[in-house]
Design an enzyme around this catalytic site. Structure first.
Site, PDB file in Angstrom:
ATOM      1  N   GLY A 189      39.704  43.226  39.919  1.00  9.71           N
ATOM      2  CA  GLY A 189      38.461  42.669  39.384  1.00  9.71           C
ATOM      3  C   GLY A 189      37.860  43.455  38.236  1.00  9.71           C
TER       4      GLY A 189
ATOM      5  CG  HIS B 147      49.220  36.552  29.566  1.00  5.20           C
ATOM      6  ND1 HIS B 147      49.767  36.489  30.833  1.00  5.20           N
ATOM      7  CD2 HIS B 147      50.230  36.935  28.752  1.00  5.20           C
ATOM      8  CE1 HIS B 147      51.046  36.806  30.768  1.00  5.20           C
ATOM      9  NE2 HIS B 147      51.350  37.088  29.521  1.00  5.20           N
TER      10      HIS B 147
HETATM   11  C1  GRF Z   1      44.939  41.936  34.105  1.00  4.10           C
HETATM   12  O1  GRF Z   1      45.919  42.744  33.502  1.00  4.10           O
HETATM   13  C2  GRF Z   1      44.958  40.545  33.547  1.00  4.10           C
HETATM   14  O2  GRF Z   1      45.280  40.495  32.191  1.00  4.10           O
HETATM   15  C3  GRF Z   1      46.046  39.896  34.376  1.00  4.10           C
HETATM   16  O3  GRF Z   1      45.856  40.430  35.667  1.00  4.10           O
HETATM   17  C4  GRF Z   1      45.213  41.703  35.579  1.00  4.10           C
HETATM   18  C5  GRF Z   1      43.962  41.625  36.402  1.00  4.10           C
HETATM   19  O4  GRF Z   1      43.254  42.836  36.449  1.00  4.10           O
HETATM   20  N1  GRF Z   1      45.964  38.450  34.274  1.00  4.10           N
HETATM   21  P1  GRF Z   1      41.804  42.898  37.111  1.00  4.10           P
HETATM   22  O5  GRF Z   1      41.896  42.294  38.492  1.00  4.10           O
HETATM   23  O6  GRF Z   1      40.851  42.141  36.227  1.00  4.10           O
HETATM   24  O7  GRF Z   1      41.490  44.372  37.171  1.00  4.10           O
END
Ligand code: GRF
Length: 209
Positions: A14, A113
């Site tokens: 998150g 992404h």
């Molecule tokens: C991030 O690297 C995002 O780009 C990908 O999943 C990861 C999530 O990280 N889709 P977080 O849960 O927001 O720390």
């Protein structure tokens, strides 16, 4: 400026949701998070939401492992609508969302992404970039369409790939940019500055207030 009413879907730490919360609390983003849903019962994103007093809950997506479909999709749409959400933010949500959710929030579902799309869609894209021998990597925030990581691009940011990078160090460098990119894309949306023409997202100039 009317505030965006965000519904956030996540599966993990998150940190991206946190960057959005921080931007809102700093008065840098005209938005409020109405609801956080996670498909993992003990996902850290739920703890973060609770800490900020944001309504949140676990969304059981069984029997599917990689997509949001069927009764869980219906429930998700209902929960988001009941909470008054008008924008859906996929913040590390590790499932493919399907046309029903997209139709419920047309051109109002955004994903982040960790790659410079269209290179390296799918999972572990930073490892893909490293293994490919890329000299730059980065992050993309885009509108979600029916494909995988294929919708119109709103914001991209680059990072260098360094000689001694591991997947972990590269991902960490990308995440720093993620935490700038998502609030930036949402600020543009909140300001009504985004329009979509085919694949291209046009960004209208800022109007001085
Ligand atoms: C991030 O690297 C995002 O780009 C990908 O999943 C990861 C999530 O990280 N889709 P977080 O849960 O927001 O720390």
């Amino acid at each position: 400026m009317e505030k965006l009413k965000l519904g956030v879907l996540g599966s993990g730490a998150g940190s991206n949701m946190q960057s959005i919360v921080d931007a809102i609390e700093a008065g840098e983003l005209a938005a409020e998070i109405r609801l956080v849903l996670a498909d993992v019962p003990d996902a850290k994103i739920l703890d973060r939401a609770r800490r900020h007093g944001i309504p949140c809950q676990y969304l059981d997506c069984a029997p599917w492992k990689t997509k949001l479909e069927g009764p869980a999709e219906d429930r998700c749409i209902q929960l988001l609508k009941d909470a008054g959400c008008d924008v859906v933010v996929l913040a590390g949500f590790m499932r493919i969302v399907k046309p029903k959710l997209l139709a419920a929030f047309p051109m109002r579902v955004l994903n982040i992404h960790p790659a410079l799309l269209p290179a390296f869609p799918g999972v572990h894209s930073w490892t893909q970039a490293l293994d490919y021998g890329c000299k730059v990597a980065g992050v993309t925030v885009h509108f979600v369409d029916a494909g995988t990581d294929s919708g119109p691009i709103i914001v991209q940011k680059c990072v260098p790939v360094l000689e001694d990078d591991t997947p972990e160090t590269l991902h960490a460098r990308i995440q720093v940019q993620e935490h700038l990119a998502f609030p930036e894309a949402l600020r543009l949306l909140a300001a009504g500055r985004l329009s979509v023409e085919g694949r291209r997202v046009r960004i209208a100039p800022e109007v001085a207030s």
